[in-house]
Design a protein around this motif. Structure first.
Motif, PDB file in Angstrom:
ATOM      1  N   GLN A  94       0.811  -1.230   0.000  1.00 27.36           N
ATOM      2  CA  GLN A  94       0.000   0.000   0.000  1.00 27.36           C
ATOM      3  C   GLN A  94       0.838   1.272   0.000  1.00 27.36           C
ATOM      4  O   GLN A  94       0.312   2.360  -0.248  1.00 27.36           O
ATOM      5  CB  GLN A  94      -0.937   0.011   1.223  1.00 27.36           C
ATOM      6  N   PHE A  95       2.140   1.155   0.337  1.00 25.56           N
ATOM      7  CA  PHE A  95       2.968   2.378   0.457  1.00 25.56           C
ATOM      8  C   PHE A  95       4.060   2.434  -0.603  1.00 25.56           C
ATOM      9  O   PHE A  95       4.856   3.364  -0.615  1.00 25.56           O
ATOM     10  CB  PHE A  95       3.582   2.446   1.861  1.00 25.56           C
ATOM     11  N   VAL A  96       4.081   1.427  -1.491  1.00 25.20           N
ATOM     12  CA  VAL A  96       5.189   1.377  -2.462  1.00 25.20           C
ATOM     13  C   VAL A  96       4.936   2.394  -3.582  1.00 25.20           C
ATOM     14  O   VAL A  96       3.782   2.602  -3.998  1.00 25.20           O
ATOM     15  CB  VAL A  96       5.334  -0.077  -2.989  1.00 25.20           C
ATOM     16  N   SER A  97       6.007   3.025  -4.050  1.00 29.41           N
ATOM     17  CA  SER A  97       5.866   4.088  -5.050  1.00 29.41           C
ATOM     18  C   SER A  97       5.806   3.492  -6.454  1.00 29.41           C
ATOM     19  O   SER A  97       6.274   2.371  -6.681  1.00 29.41           O
ATOM     20  CB  SER A  97       7.056   5.047  -4.932  1.00 29.41           C
ATOM     21  N   PRO A  98       5.224   4.227  -7.414  1.00 25.05           N
ATOM     22  CA  PRO A  98       5.095   3.713  -8.789  1.00 25.05           C
ATOM     23  C   PRO A  98       6.439   3.283  -9.392  1.00 25.05           C
ATOM     24  O   PRO A  98       6.524   2.213 -10.002  1.00 25.05           O
ATOM     25  CB  PRO A  98       4.512   4.910  -9.551  1.00 25.05           C
ATOM     26  N   GLU A  99       7.502   4.045  -9.166  1.00 27.84           N
ATOM     27  CA  GLU A  99       8.803   3.723  -9.773  1.00 27.84           C
ATOM     28  C   GLU A  99       9.380   2.432  -9.217  1.00 27.84           C
ATOM     29  O   GLU A  99      10.105   1.717  -9.888  1.00 27.84           O
ATOM     30  CB  GLU A  99       9.813   4.877  -9.615  1.00 27.84           C
ATOM     31  N   MET A 100       9.001   2.103  -7.970  1.00 25.89           N
ATOM     32  CA  MET A 100       9.492   0.838  -7.392  1.00 25.89           C
ATOM     33  C   MET A 100       8.750  -0.331  -8.031  1.00 25.89           C
ATOM     34  O   MET A 100       9.241  -1.443  -8.072  1.00 25.89           O
ATOM     35  CB  MET A 100       9.322   0.841  -5.870  1.00 25.89           C
ATOM     36  N   LEU A 101       7.562  -0.048  -8.561  1.00 28.67           N
ATOM     37  CA  LEU A 101       6.774  -1.110  -9.215  1.00 28.67           C
ATOM     38  C   LEU A 101       7.155  -1.254 -10.685  1.00 28.67           C
ATOM     39  O   LEU A 101       7.171  -2.351 -11.227  1.00 28.67           O
ATOM     40  CB  LEU A 101       5.276  -0.796  -9.121  1.00 28.67           C
ATOM     41  N   THR A 102       7.467  -0.161 -11.343  1.00 28.92           N
ATOM     42  CA  THR A 102       7.699  -0.227 -12.808  1.00 28.92           C
ATOM     43  C   THR A 102       9.150  -0.558 -13.128  1.00 28.92           C
ATOM     44  O   THR A 102       9.432  -1.562 -13.768  1.00 28.92           O
ATOM     45  CB  THR A 102       7.351   1.134 -13.459  1.00 28.92           C
ATOM     46  N   ASP A 103      10.089   0.250 -12.627  1.00 31.49           N
ATOM     47  CA  ASP A 103      11.471  -0.091 -13.022  1.00 31.49           C
ATOM     48  C   ASP A 103      12.344  -0.440 -11.821  1.00 31.49           C
ATOM     49  O   ASP A 103      13.560  -0.318 -11.870  1.00 31.49           O
ATOM     50  CB  ASP A 103      12.085   1.065 -13.827  1.00 31.49           C
ATOM     51  N   THR A 104      11.709  -0.864 -10.775  1.00 28.84           N
ATOM     52  CA  THR A 104      12.391  -1.307  -9.532  1.00 28.84           C
ATOM     53  C   THR A 104      13.474  -0.325  -9.080  1.00 28.84           C
ATOM     54  O   THR A 104      14.403  -0.710  -8.388  1.00 28.84           O
ATOM     55  CB  THR A 104      13.054  -2.723  -9.678  1.00 28.84           C
ATOM     56  N   ILE A 112      -2.162   2.258  -7.687  1.00 29.58           N
ATOM     57  CA  ILE A 112      -0.993   3.143  -7.505  1.00 29.58           C
ATOM     58  C   ILE A 112      -0.496   3.623  -8.868  1.00 29.58           C
ATOM     59  O   ILE A 112      -0.286   4.814  -9.091  1.00 29.58           O
ATOM     60  CB  ILE A 112       0.120   2.394  -6.737  1.00 29.58           C
ATOM     61  N   LEU A 113      -0.355   2.673  -9.792  1.00 31.08           N
ATOM     62  CA  LEU A 113       0.219   3.019 -11.109  1.00 31.08           C
ATOM     63  C   LEU A 113      -0.682   3.967 -11.890  1.00 31.08           C
ATOM     64  O   LEU A 113      -0.225   4.752 -12.713  1.00 31.08           O
ATOM     65  CB  LEU A 113       0.480   1.737 -11.915  1.00 31.08           C
ATOM     66  N   LYS A 114      -2.008   3.893 -11.603  1.00 36.04           N
ATOM     67  CA  LYS A 114      -2.952   4.790 -12.313  1.00 36.04           C
ATOM     68  C   LYS A 114      -3.349   5.987 -11.443  1.00 36.04           C
ATOM     69  O   LYS A 114      -4.224   6.761 -11.817  1.00 36.04           O
ATOM     70  CB  LYS A 114      -4.208   3.992 -12.708  1.00 36.04           C
ATOM     71  N   LEU A 115      -2.720   6.086 -10.273  1.00 36.14           N
ATOM     72  CA  LEU A 115      -3.025   7.158  -9.302  1.00 36.14           C
ATOM     73  C   LEU A 115      -4.526   7.228  -9.010  1.00 36.14           C
ATOM     74  O   LEU A 115      -5.165   8.286  -9.026  1.00 36.14           O
ATOM     75  CB  LEU A 115      -2.517   8.513  -9.838  1.00 36.14           C
ATOM     76  N   LEU A 116      -5.091   6.041  -8.763  1.00 35.47           N
ATOM     77  CA  LEU A 116      -6.536   5.920  -8.519  1.00 35.47           C
ATOM     78  C   LEU A 116      -6.802   6.023  -7.019  1.00 35.47           C
ATOM     79  O   LEU A 116      -6.696   5.033  -6.293  1.00 35.47           O
ATOM     80  CB  LEU A 116      -7.039   4.566  -9.051  1.00 35.47           C
ATOM     81  N   TYR A 117      -7.054   7.228  -6.560  1.00 36.99           N
ATOM     82  CA  TYR A 117      -7.434   7.407  -5.155  1.00 36.99           C
ATOM     83  C   TYR A 117      -8.248   8.696  -5.070  1.00 36.99           C
ATOM     84  O   TYR A 117      -8.193   9.535  -5.962  1.00 36.99           O
ATOM     85  CB  TYR A 117      -6.199   7.492  -4.252  1.00 36.99           C
ATOM     86  N   ASP A 118      -9.026   8.819  -3.985  1.00 36.39           N
ATOM     87  CA  ASP A 118      -9.731  10.082  -3.769  1.00 36.39           C
ATOM     88  C   ASP A 118      -9.755  10.362  -2.261  1.00 36.39           C
ATOM     89  O   ASP A 118      -9.282   9.560  -1.463  1.00 36.39           O
ATOM     90  CB  ASP A 118     -11.153  10.027  -4.337  1.00 36.39           C
ATOM     91  N   PHE A 119     -10.257  11.512  -1.917  1.00 41.46           N
ATOM     92  CA  PHE A 119     -10.251  11.938  -0.511  1.00 41.46           C
ATOM     93  C   PHE A 119     -11.649  11.810   0.083  1.00 41.46           C
ATOM     94  O   PHE A 119     -12.632  12.161  -0.580  1.00 41.46           O
ATOM     95  CB  PHE A 119      -9.785  13.392  -0.399  1.00 41.46           C
ATOM     96  N   PRO A 120     -11.736  11.317   1.318  1.00 38.80           N
ATOM     97  CA  PRO A 120     -13.060  11.233   1.961  1.00 38.80           C
ATOM     98  C   PRO A 120     -13.606  12.634   2.235  1.00 38.80           C
ATOM     99  O   PRO A 120     -12.848  13.605   2.342  1.00 38.80           O
ATOM    100  CB  PRO A 120     -12.786  10.491   3.275  1.00 38.80           C
ATOM    101  N   GLU A 121     -14.919  12.689   2.334  1.00 38.25           N
ATOM    102  CA  GLU A 121     -15.615  13.938   2.670  1.00 38.25           C
ATOM    103  C   GLU A 121     -14.999  14.546   3.934  1.00 38.25           C
ATOM    104  O   GLU A 121     -14.683  13.806   4.879  1.00 38.25           O
ATOM    105  CB  GLU A 121     -17.103  13.604   2.939  1.00 38.25           C
TER     106      GLU A 121
END
Ligand SMILES: NC(=O)Nc1ccc2c(c1)=C(Cc1cc(-c3cccc(C(=O)NCCN4CCCCC4)c3)c[nH]1)C(=O)N=2
Length: 294
Positions: A182-192, A229-238
């Motif tokens: 849940q805390f890993v960054s996109p670059e750690m997922l794509t090009d390690t 994470i890779l698609k930056l799919l998140y939103d903020f609660p009310e």
């Protein structure tokens, strides 16, 4: 000084369990002082090819010494035929995750204070060429005086000159997945690749979670979390604090070079200057705000 052995301590409750270690509360029979002793099974470490991680954690803790108030201190290490022992600081008030489970989220004053202590810790760590790579509420502890203590340097990376070059195949092959989904960054997922900015991504996730009580990227499986994470799919609660939201949005940026703080001449001026920290005296944060309504 005589090398310590397990019989110098009375071992108490389990403070935490990881894939490769168990942390116990322990009391030194000579001084009655309490420590957290991290115990690692040698056979398991070897079988899982984690020897390098263990050696790096010891090296990083040695580099940090007791020169920063924001990191656990390594007092001694010793071993017996089956296990390695790291004698570390004991943080009596447990970890931030447990606190969030108890009280859902922290007040915005506590969120501001502990984010400030975390930033001071990251400035210290990154200025010494070290990336944590597994920052999360479980690895942030509250000392008896309620000041923050950052722990678990088992995934840390010591940046060398070559690390600042582009990734090469060997590096890609060598770097297996590091961190917590849940805390890993996109670059750690794509090009390690991972660098200081990977910790800034995790900082964004942590601020989101201590303000709202939930993680920004959630899913039924690691794969689903990685996709979000890779698609930056998140939103903020009310009702999410508007100023904190702006800070999180400036940290949860796919391109590491665009993250707030990534281009600071002096770390981390642009984080310190964000409106979320208005009025903060960075040279003296003062005492931690009350955690409970007393
Ligand atoms: N992976 C790692 O390296 N993990 C480590 C390393 C060092 C370390 C470490 C983990 C620690 C974890 C830890 C866990 C706990 C803890 C666990 C379970 C319960 C409690 C607890 O309830 N403490 C009593 C204080 N409560 C806390 C909540 C508010 C009321 C009062 C503390 C205290 N410290 C620690 O103190 N030192």
């Amino acid at each position: 000084v005589r090398k310590r052995t397990p019989s110098d301590y009375i071992f108490g409750k389990v403070l935490g369990e990881g894939s490769f270690s168990t942390v116990y509360l322990a009391k030194d029979i000579h001084t009655n002082k309490e420590y957290a002793i991290k115990v690692l099974e040698k056979a398991h470490i070897i079988r899982e090819k984690k020897t390098e991680n263990v050696m790096r954690e010891k090296e990083v803790l040695r580099i940090l010494g007791n020169s920063s108030p924001y990191f656990v201190r390594l007092y001694w290490t010793f071993q017996d035929p089956e296990r390695l022992y790291f004698v570390l600081s004991y943080a009596k008030n447990g970890d931030v995750l447990s606190q969030l489970e108890k009280q859902q989220c922290l007040s915005i004053e506590c969120a501001r204070y502990y984010t400030s202590e975390l930033i001071l810790g990251l400035e210290f760590l990154h200025d010494r060429g070290i990336v944590h790579r597994d920052l999360k509420p479980e690895n942030l502890l509250f000392q008896e005086n309620w000041h923050l203590l950052i722990t678990d340097l088992g995934s840390a990376k010591i940046m060398t000159d070559c690390d600042n070059e582009n990734d090469d195949f060997d590096k890609r092959r060598r770097n297996s997945f590091v961190g917590t989904a849940q805390f890993v960054s996109p670059e750690m997922l794509t090009d390690t690749s991972s660098s200081y900015e990977s910790d800034l991504w995790a900082l964004g996730c942590i601020i989101y979670q201590i303000v709202s009580g939930v993680m920004p990227f959630r899913g039924g499986s690691e794969y689903l979390v990685f996709q979000k994470i890779l698609k930056l799919l998140y939103d903020f609660p009310e009702g999410f604090d508007r100023v904190a939201k702006d800070l999180v949005e400036k940290l949860l940026v796919i391109d590491p070079r665009q993250r707030l703080g990534a281009n600071d001449e002096k770390r981390y001026t642009s984080l310190r200057d964000h409106a979320f920290f208005n009025g903060q005296n960075w040279d003296d944060l003062g005492p931690p705000p009350a955690m409970f309504d007393t």
